[in-house]
Design an enzyme around this catalytic site. Structure first.
Site, PDB file in Angstrom:
ATOM      1  N   HIS A  74     -37.399 -45.078 -10.002  1.00 37.13           N
ATOM      2  CA  HIS A  74     -37.608 -46.455 -10.443  1.00 37.13           C
ATOM      3  C   HIS A  74     -37.710 -46.584 -11.964  1.00 37.13           C
ATOM      4  O   HIS A  74     -38.246 -45.693 -12.622  1.00 37.13           O
ATOM      5  CB  HIS A  74     -38.899 -47.004  -9.818  1.00 37.13           C
ATOM      6  CG  HIS A  74     -38.947 -46.849  -8.328  1.00 37.13           C
ATOM      7  ND1 HIS A  74     -39.633 -45.820  -7.712  1.00 37.13           N
ATOM      8  CD2 HIS A  74     -38.381 -47.577  -7.343  1.00 37.13           C
ATOM      9  CE1 HIS A  74     -39.488 -45.937  -6.399  1.00 37.13           C
ATOM     10  NE2 HIS A  74     -38.731 -46.987  -6.154  1.00 37.13           N
ATOM     11  N   SER A 111     -38.004 -51.087  -2.887  1.00 36.15           N
ATOM     12  CA  SER A 111     -39.097 -50.677  -3.765  1.00 36.15           C
ATOM     13  C   SER A 111     -38.897 -51.096  -5.216  1.00 36.15           C
ATOM     14  O   SER A 111     -39.855 -51.133  -5.984  1.00 36.15           O
ATOM     15  CB  SER A 111     -39.288 -49.155  -3.699  1.00 36.15           C
ATOM     16  OG  SER A 111     -38.095 -48.477  -4.075  1.00 36.15           O
ATOM     17  N   ASP A 159     -40.426 -42.993 -12.616  1.00 34.72           N
ATOM     18  CA  ASP A 159     -40.571 -41.846 -11.726  1.00 34.72           C
ATOM     19  C   ASP A 159     -39.183 -41.365 -11.320  1.00 34.72           C
ATOM     20  O   ASP A 159     -38.199 -41.644 -12.006  1.00 34.72           O
ATOM     21  CB  ASP A 159     -41.453 -42.195 -10.518  1.00 34.72           C
ATOM     22  CG  ASP A 159     -40.873 -43.300  -9.637  1.00 34.72           C
ATOM     23  OD1 ASP A 159     -39.694 -43.678  -9.842  1.00 34.72           O
ATOM     24  OD2 ASP A 159     -41.584 -43.784  -8.738  1.00 34.72           O
TER      25      ASP A 159
END
Length: 433
Positions: A399, A47, A396
């Site tokens: 990340h 991600s 967040d």
């Protein structure tokens, strides 16, 4: 006369606007177009660099909703940050003109020869990693997608002399710890391996998959190490045993919000999935090991440190990864291949130590999220994020922001220190013959 006066006033106004432009706007301006340093770029990872491959999967590892991408206007959503990822910025620095390298799931055949992003949120080196979050593409499937792309490109686009000059960015391993090894309630790897044995097993699989890319034509590899994931807002939030009532009032609702090792369960549409794990707790992150340092809008984390058990396991893995890069560069196993190791731990420590110089004031909490450190649950649909993303290292619970990604990318691309990139940086890798 009137026209000349108006023109002068307009010029003065423009000068004032430029002089008063926010630091973040100036810092994130697209660099002047330069010569493209590589004919193509192919990206494999999780991600941290996914740009939309998970958008239409049954998975919690998706970022195809606002406020993700709130500062990104260059194409479809899907990035797990507010703007650009580290590979987007690396592509810019390598001279790739817009559009950015597309996600494989949304690319057209005409895109294939220029570059593709195969990364998938929740992906790991091991095929079972991230299954607690739902569907995704592990590294082995990403390699298979590249194999299919090579067939699609045909002899011209996939010619060995052409692919051999392309940049292959690979960043794997974070989820093999957060969403596998440190989730003993869901996975058995912690019972089967101690940390050194687990790192060795990961690296054995990793080296095999990199060798598969080599057989398909890859020669120039930028291999990103795993960062200090024991210091991300999610782990900082879990160190403190005190419950956060606000987290229970939001949807999706956590089904297990206590500080055990099995992660946070979230129910969406009748399906219960689990986010993240933790192994042990530490109250003394050590000098330079915690991104929180002493500066934050929320003050120091009440527990005062990172999860050292996770960071210690990561250190073993990264040491082995660097050894793997050195072994491959000796040329006996993969003749003609060139590998660069990107040390995200050292770059991250330097970023935290010099946060004020970069303009960061919030180092230990997400810009968008729920609960302690904005890290107990990640950013929810239509949630309002912080106003000034340029001051936050973390977007967040997991990340970095685009502002932080720009620093990581710049260090990878042009740092002269082996603490950031070994044995050369990405620009030198691109120039190598």
């Amino acid at each position: 006369m009137h026209s000349k006066t108006s023109s002068s006033a307009l010029l003065v106004l423009l000068i004032l606007v430029v002089a008063m432009a926010p630091r973040a706007l100036m810092a994130t301006a697209v660099p002047k177009q330069q010569q493209q340093l590589a004919p193509c770029m192919y990206i494999f990872g999780d991600s941290l660099v996914d740009n939309g491959n998970n958008n239409y999967m049954l998975s919690l590892a998706r970022a195809n909703y606002r406020p993700y991408g709130i500062d990104f206007t260059g194409g479809p959503p899907g990035r797990f940050t507010n703007g650009l990822t580290v590979v987007d910025i690396l592509a810019e620095l390598l001279g790739f003109s817009p559009p950015l390298i597309p996600a494989y799931a949304m690319a057209r055949p005409t895109d294939f020869a220029r570059g593709l992003n195969f990364a998938s949120g929740a992906a790991g080196i091991r095929p079972e990693t991230g299954n607690n979050l739902g569907r995704h593409y592990p590294l082995s499937e990403q390699v298979e997608h590249f194999r299919a792309a090579v067939r699609e490109m045909g002899p011209s686009g996939a010619a060995p002399e052409r692919l051999g000059r392309c940049i292959f960015y690979v960043g794997m391993g974070s989820n093999d710890y957060l969403n596998n090894y440190f989730m003993p309630g869901y996975y058995t790897t912690a019972q089967a391996y101690d940390p050194p044995a687990y790192a060795a097993a990961l690296l054995q699989d990793y080296s095999r998959q990199l060798a598969d890319l080599y057989v398909l034509g890859a020669r120039k590899f930028a291999i990103a190490g795993v960062g200090l994931i024991g210091c991300i807002p999610y782990e900082l939030a879990r160190i403190n045993d005190q419950q956060e009532p606000a987290a229970a009032a939001r949807r999706p609702t956590p089904t297990n919000n206590n500080n055990n090792n099995s992660g946070i369960g979230i129910s969406v549409g009748g399906i219960t999935l689990t986010i993240g794990g933790a192994g042990g707790r530490s109250r003394g992150g050590g000098a330079g090991s915690r991104p929180a340092a002493n500066a934050s809008s929320s003050g120091r984390n009440s527990a005062g440190g990172c999860n050292d058990r996770i960071n210690s396991a990561i250190a073993i893995y990264n040491k082995g990864l660097l050894s793997m890069v050195k072994r491959f560069n000796r040329g006996q196993q993969l003749p003609g291949a060139k590998f660069v190791f990107l040390d995200t731990v050292q770059t991250g420590k330097a970023l935290a130590a010099n946060a004020a110089a970069y303009g960061f004031t919030v180092l230990d909490r997400g810009c968008c999220g729920v609960g302690r450190n904005n890290g107990q649950i990640t950013c929810l649909p239509l949630q309002r994020p912080c106003n000034d993303r340029s001051k936050y290292i973390f977007w967040d619970a997991f990340h970095p922001t685009e502002a932080a990604n720009r620093i990581y990318a710049a260090k990878a691309f042009n740092s002269t220190s082996n603490a950031d990139a070994y044995p050369v940086n990405v620009s030198q890798l691109a120039a190598a013959t």
